[in-house]
Design an enzyme around this catalytic site. Sequence first.
Site, PDB file in Angstrom:
ATOM      1  N   ASP A 151       0.858  -1.177   0.000  1.00  0.00           N
ATOM      2  CA  ASP A 151       0.000   0.000   0.000  1.00  0.00           C
ATOM      3  C   ASP A 151       0.895   1.228   0.000  1.00  0.00           C
ATOM      4  OD1 ASP A 151      -2.408  -1.408   0.066  1.00  0.00           O
ATOM      5  OD2 ASP A 151      -2.475  -1.438   2.250  1.00  0.00           O
ATOM      6  N   ASP A 165      -6.992  -1.566  -4.507  1.00  0.00           N
ATOM      7  CA  ASP A 165      -8.074  -1.223  -3.585  1.00  0.00           C
ATOM      8  C   ASP A 165      -9.017  -0.205  -4.218  1.00  0.00           C
ATOM      9  OD1 ASP A 165      -6.828  -2.841  -1.675  1.00  0.00           O
ATOM     10  OD2 ASP A 165      -5.753  -1.155  -0.778  1.00  0.00           O
TER      11      ASP A 165
END
Length: 192
Positions: A151, A165
């Site tokens: 991330d 995401d």
Amino acid sequence: MTEAEQAIGTPEAGKAEEGAVAGADGAEAGRGRRRIGVLLAVAAFAYLLDLGSKLLVVAKLEHHDAIEVIGTWLQFEVIRNRGAAFGFGEAYTIVFTVIATSVIVVIARLARKLYSLPWAMALGLLLGGAFGNLTDRIFRAPGGLQGAVVDFIAPAHFAVFNLADSAIVCGGFLIVILSFRGVDPDGTVHKD
């Protein structure tokens, strides 16, 4: 020449044959073309964009200070997330791997009756995002379907996330809108 043989050569007979072929295809002819190509193209685009961004940020940003994109409101900061969205459930990495695999299987089954362009785009986003995060779970350390997802998009006062995401959230949001509007994956519209 018999009457049947003469009828085959007439334009009316050709139309009747076309009708029989269309009837054999059933609802496919009435709904238009399947949108599997759109689903796959959107999925490939989302997946490759996610994969490329992760490779780039791991190579250039990991183990470095966060980069301010828009002051402190938006930064790029690499973290490894073993949990689900927002870092929840780090002990259940294998469960998230199974869920991502299940989503992929469900989308593959839905694709057989997919005639709606918006649904193809929504499912393509979900598929590309699921594959993006599943790739991390399979190939990133510690491996064995328990890898940590990369991330790097870090808005202020929000969780750090990635492009996979984002694709999943956008696809899910589009599915909710389509459902509220009564549009089914096969292209039918309900006026409830």
